[in-house]
Design an enzyme around this catalytic site. Sequence first.
Site, PDB file in Angstrom:
ATOM      1  N   SER A  69       7.104   1.759 -14.988  1.00  0.00           N
ATOM      2  CA  SER A  69       6.396   1.014 -13.711  1.00  0.00           C
ATOM      3  C   SER A  69       7.300   0.402 -12.688  1.00  0.00           C
ATOM      4  O   SER A  69       7.154   0.102 -11.524  1.00  0.00           O
ATOM      5  CB  SER A  69       5.424  -0.091 -14.257  1.00  0.00           C
ATOM      6  OG  SER A  69       4.279   0.491 -14.857  1.00  0.00           O
ATOM      7  N   LYS A  72       7.411   2.587  -9.578  1.00  0.00           N
ATOM      8  CA  LYS A  72       6.360   2.170  -8.785  1.00  0.00           C
ATOM      9  C   LYS A  72       6.756   1.625  -7.212  1.00  0.00           C
ATOM     10  O   LYS A  72       6.087   1.770  -6.345  1.00  0.00           O
ATOM     11  CB  LYS A  72       4.987   1.340  -9.079  1.00  0.00           C
ATOM     12  CG  LYS A  72       4.441   2.142 -10.288  1.00  0.00           C
ATOM     13  CD  LYS A  72       3.344   1.076 -11.162  1.00  0.00           C
ATOM     14  CE  LYS A  72       2.772   1.803 -12.341  1.00  0.00           C
ATOM     15  NZ  LYS A  72       2.019   0.728 -13.115  1.00  0.00           N
ATOM     16  N   TYR A 197       3.281  11.576 -11.271  1.00  0.00           N
ATOM     17  CA  TYR A 197       3.149  10.185 -11.634  1.00  0.00           C
ATOM     18  C   TYR A 197       4.038  10.047 -12.965  1.00  0.00           C
ATOM     19  O   TYR A 197       4.923   9.487 -13.260  1.00  0.00           O
ATOM     20  CB  TYR A 197       1.871   9.559 -11.794  1.00  0.00           C
ATOM     21  CG  TYR A 197       1.794   8.493 -12.761  1.00  0.00           C
ATOM     22  CD1 TYR A 197       2.022   7.196 -11.802  1.00  0.00           C
ATOM     23  CD2 TYR A 197       1.303   7.869 -13.676  1.00  0.00           C
ATOM     24  CE1 TYR A 197       2.002   5.877 -12.274  1.00  0.00           C
ATOM     25  CE2 TYR A 197       1.013   6.739 -14.489  1.00  0.00           C
ATOM     26  CZ  TYR A 197       1.668   5.883 -13.767  1.00  0.00           C
ATOM     27  OH  TYR A 197       1.444   4.631 -14.347  1.00  0.00           O
ATOM     28  N   TYR A 249       2.723  -7.634 -13.756  1.00  0.00           N
ATOM     29  CA  TYR A 249       1.546  -7.405 -14.266  1.00  0.00           C
ATOM     30  C   TYR A 249       0.835  -8.611 -14.165  1.00  0.00           C
ATOM     31  O   TYR A 249       1.048  -9.359 -12.979  1.00  0.00           O
ATOM     32  CB  TYR A 249       1.574  -7.172 -15.865  1.00  0.00           C
ATOM     33  CG  TYR A 249       2.374  -5.810 -15.839  1.00  0.00           C
ATOM     34  CD1 TYR A 249       2.207  -4.475 -15.185  1.00  0.00           C
ATOM     35  CD2 TYR A 249       3.371  -5.613 -16.972  1.00  0.00           C
ATOM     36  CE1 TYR A 249       2.976  -3.277 -15.456  1.00  0.00           C
ATOM     37  CE2 TYR A 249       4.221  -4.549 -17.088  1.00  0.00           C
ATOM     38  CZ  TYR A 249       4.025  -3.269 -16.417  1.00  0.00           C
ATOM     39  OH  TYR A 249       4.694  -2.155 -16.693  1.00  0.00           O
ATOM     40  N   VAL A 267       7.154  -0.800 -19.149  1.00  0.00           N
ATOM     41  CA  VAL A 267       7.167  -0.840 -20.759  1.00  0.00           C
ATOM     42  C   VAL A 267       8.120  -0.411 -21.447  1.00  0.00           C
ATOM     43  O   VAL A 267       8.019  -0.594 -22.644  1.00  0.00           O
ATOM     44  CB  VAL A 267       5.441  -0.353 -20.980  1.00  0.00           C
ATOM     45  CG1 VAL A 267       4.444  -1.350 -20.195  1.00  0.00           C
ATOM     46  CG2 VAL A 267       5.586   1.216 -20.578  1.00  0.00           C
TER      47      VAL A 267
END
Length: 313
Positions: A69, A72, A197, A249, A267
């Site tokens: 992530s 992102k 992705y 998160y 993660v």
Amino acid sequence: MASPEMKSIRQQLPRWLETSLPCATRGNVASYIPELSKAPHNALGITLLSATGESASAGDCGLRFTMQSISKVFTLILALMDNGEDEVFSKVGMEPTGDNFNSMLKLELVRPGIPFNPMINAGAITVSSLIRGSSPEEKSERILHFFKDLAGNDRLDYDMGVYRSESDTGNLNRSISFFLKENGVLSGDVEEVLDVYFRHCSIVVDCADLARMALVLASNGTDPLTGKQLIPRRYVQIAKTFMTTCGMYNASGEFAIQVGLPAKSGVSGGILTLVPERYGIGVVGPALNDKGNSYAGVHLLQTISRELDWSMF
């Protein structure tokens, strides 16, 4: 010659890391992507890089891991560079969710059904669909080239084992994507969007790569080691704001209170964070807490921020 602060950091960093390392025993390595479960449970490493090129490292800083992530942040920036703010934020919102990163709950409950922000999976998948290119391969190549420039490392590449593992088990992400397509948020072929992705999540880095990428953000889009402007300042502001409000998160508020720096976790156990106009920081600690953040990594950053009074707040 190292600055006084960097000398102090180099002296104290091993001790701070050793203090945080036992926290890893309280976490668990991610297993929902099978390849990630192979990561060393008790690893912890960190690299700090200053705007003058001085660095300090400790622990397992050479451990290679996938961005997950953390990527992102930079695909959001590339999508903004490709499309502008109005187009991107017509498809994805700007607010925290309070839900897990892979939740699709509010897509149905809250109209108009667009993802709340680009840091959750639904938002990041939508952002991936906005990267310019005539094929998934061209889009992925543009992303990888952009990441190489930011990290100052032409050797960045994908971990194809992790990529295949994500693709083979990514049924929740497929569900999210088909829901977005049904709502008219996602355009294009779902599997092609997901291919982009999954690929950018599987780009392999180490702590030094993350620190260099973070330093560009800390320096308002300029790589201070080369003098090149890689990102428009406005888009860095947007990215750092999302990192502060959504980057950890649904523990982002707690992280802001305890550490007080913009950050993004993944993660695989990576954390990218920065001290504005001063340092880029990369951390890895694969054992995660129940929010999906590195247990020992968060503790280490909390310790350093308090010791050096780095909180922005």
